[in-house]
Design a protein around this motif. Structure first.
Motif, PDB file in Angstrom:
ATOM      1  N   THR A 226       0.652  -1.209   0.030  1.00  0.00           N
ATOM      2  CA  THR A 226      -0.099  -0.203   0.293  1.00  0.00           C
ATOM      3  C   THR A 226       1.111   1.137  -0.122  1.00  0.00           C
ATOM      4  N   GLY A 227       1.958   1.194   0.578  1.00  0.00           N
ATOM      5  CA  GLY A 227       2.851   2.268   0.596  1.00  0.00           C
ATOM      6  C   GLY A 227       3.323   2.339  -0.848  1.00  0.00           C
ATOM      7  N   SER A 228       3.559   2.306  -1.632  1.00  0.00           N
ATOM      8  CA  SER A 228       4.228   1.531  -2.677  1.00  0.00           C
ATOM      9  C   SER A 228       3.388   1.944  -3.700  1.00  0.00           C
ATOM     10  N   ILE A 229       2.088   1.711  -3.751  1.00  0.00           N
ATOM     11  CA  ILE A 229       0.961   2.655  -4.044  1.00  0.00           C
ATOM     12  C   ILE A 229       0.148   3.883  -4.005  1.00  0.00           C
ATOM     13  N   TYR A 230       0.413   4.371  -3.011  1.00  0.00           N
ATOM     14  CA  TYR A 230       0.285   5.454  -2.566  1.00  0.00           C
ATOM     15  C   TYR A 230       1.451   6.695  -3.293  1.00  0.00           C
ATOM     16  N   ALA A 231       2.372   6.183  -2.927  1.00  0.00           N
ATOM     17  CA  ALA A 231       4.058   6.882  -3.361  1.00  0.00           C
ATOM     18  C   ALA A 231       3.361   7.148  -4.889  1.00  0.00           C
ATOM     19  N   THR A 252     -10.048  -6.749  -8.063  1.00  0.00           N
ATOM     20  CA  THR A 252      -8.837  -7.354  -7.265  1.00  0.00           C
ATOM     21  C   THR A 252      -8.238  -5.265  -6.905  1.00  0.00           C
ATOM     22  N   LEU A 253      -7.561  -4.903  -7.731  1.00  0.00           N
ATOM     23  CA  LEU A 253      -6.667  -3.520  -7.548  1.00  0.00           C
ATOM     24  C   LEU A 253      -8.106  -2.936  -6.829  1.00  0.00           C
ATOM     25  N   LEU A 254      -9.081  -2.584  -7.355  1.00  0.00           N
ATOM     26  CA  LEU A 254     -10.293  -1.224  -6.419  1.00  0.00           C
ATOM     27  C   LEU A 254      -9.698  -2.237  -5.087  1.00  0.00           C
ATOM     28  N   THR A 255      -9.385  -3.272  -4.709  1.00  0.00           N
ATOM     29  CA  THR A 255      -9.513  -3.624  -3.095  1.00  0.00           C
ATOM     30  C   THR A 255      -8.024  -2.981  -2.803  1.00  0.00           C
ATOM     31  N   ARG A 256      -6.803  -3.197  -3.378  1.00  0.00           N
ATOM     32  CA  ARG A 256      -5.799  -2.607  -3.011  1.00  0.00           C
ATOM     33  C   ARG A 256      -5.636  -1.094  -2.191  1.00  0.00           C
ATOM     34  N   LEU A 257      -6.388  -0.685  -4.007  1.00  0.00           N
ATOM     35  CA  LEU A 257      -6.965   0.970  -3.841  1.00  0.00           C
ATOM     36  C   LEU A 257      -7.256   1.553  -2.558  1.00  0.00           C
ATOM     37  N   MET A 258      -8.709   0.843  -2.203  1.00  0.00           N
ATOM     38  CA  MET A 258      -9.511   1.250  -1.115  1.00  0.00           C
ATOM     39  C   MET A 258      -8.749   0.790   0.559  1.00  0.00           C
TER      40      MET A 258
END
Length: 333
Positions: A226-231, A252-258
């Motif tokens: 999640t830290g990498s996604i946010y960055a 599945t990407l929506l889940t990771r995004l949320m």
């Protein structure tokens, strides 16, 4: 006049061998076959003028009543529902289905297809990992009736059952633009990896051009922290301005995004809008109910199975069958 033998069973009876032996002879598999047996079958075929029907020969193993299905990722609920739909139809037709998982690996996918061919399945339903049809030439070489489902291969060598990814993606972005969003951030795995993502991208780009929206693409892996996604999201200029919408290309990407937005206390839709392609009803259960395109993977599986049964019955099947989806407008925009 000599009796005309019109089926493999007739040839087998006259030669005093099994139907399987005749089938192996017709397909050029002479291993473990004596020269005497081989000559005897050849003599009877010559005497009777028997000509193998290519379609019947391709389906000669249909007695197994076994269908192989290869999905991209069994952990993805989409693939599970795809299988469920196919199994419902095939079970009702007295067929068994063997489910194989490619685990998002082209190498493993090929091994699974090779296994199914060796098992002499009557047909295959394939959710392909790759777009190049030549990758799946082994199915054509083995003359296995095949239906492509969910994703397309190019050129289209087999009938396919898919969603109108481009049309529905454009519809979703059109709606976001009408809600006042001015910037779209596409969140996806490698977009060039399959046809569905490319079509969704094309639909998004068409709508963005029409509404003069700014577009950014953020590619992540399915297990990216999640830290990498946010960055990566934070590199998009002014993304928390209330006028930016993040478009997740699958559920599945929506889940990771949320998970990411919740961890970093990003408010939906006050700071950023969210929408996604794929919805299995759980998107409405999130604290911020998400606007999505709702596919019906179970129906995709059902239609794929029905089309395969039609192929096995020597019926014509459309080159492309589109299965309807719908836009689910909720509170995330």
């Amino acid at each position: 006049m000599a009796k005309q033998y019109t089926t493999i069973n007739d040839i087998a009876h006259a030669a005093g061998v099994s139907k399987t032996t005749v089938s192996r002879y017709l397909n050029g598999h002479f291993e473990r076959m004596s020269e005497q047996t081989r000559q005897k079958i050849a003599q009877i075929i010559e005497e009777t003028g028997y000509q193998a029907n290519s379609q019947a020969q391709a389906l000669s193993h249909r007695q197994s009543h076994l269908i192989g299905m290869v999905v991209a990722d069994i952990e993805n609920i989409f693939s599970s529902l795809l299988f469920k739909g196919a199994d419902q139809v095939l079970a009702a037709a007295d067929y068994s289905i063997m489910l194989m998982n490619a685990n998002n690996s082209a190498t493993l996918e090929r091994r699974q297809l090779e296994r199914l061919i060796k098992l002499r399945v009557d047909g295959v339903i394939l959710q392909p990992s790759l777009m190049n049809a030549d990758t799946y030439q082994l199915l054509a070489d083995a003359q296995v009736p095949t239906i492509i489902v969910d994703r397309k291969v190019t050129p289209a060598k087999w009938p396919q059952v898919v969603t109108d990814n481009q049309g529905y993606s454009k519809l979703l972005v059109d709606y976001a633009a009408r809600q006042g969003f001015q910037q779209v951030v596409v969140l996806s795995e490698a977009i060039n990896a399959n046809s569905a993502r490319l079509e969704r991208l094309a639909g998004m780009q068409a709508a963005a051009k029409e509404h003069d929206l700014t577009v950014h693409q953020v590619e992540i892996t399915h297990d990216e922290p999640t830290g990498s996604i946010y960055a990566k999201l934070a590199q998009v200029p002014d993304w928390l301005n209330g006028r930016t919408v993040i478009y997740a290309f699958k559920g599945t990407l929506l889940t990771r995004l949320m998970e990411t937005l919740a961890e970093f206390n990003v408010q939906i839709p006050k700071e950023v809008g969210v929408m996604a392609f794929d919805d299995w009803d759980w998107a409405k259960l999130m604290s911020s109910q998400i606007t999505t395109i709702q596919q019906d993977p179970q129906q995709l599986g059902q239609v794929a199975a029905k089309n395969l049964l039609a192929l096995l019955d020597h019926q014509e099947v459309p080159a492309t069958t589109l299965v309807d989806s719908q836009i689910m407008v909720r509170k995330s925009l």
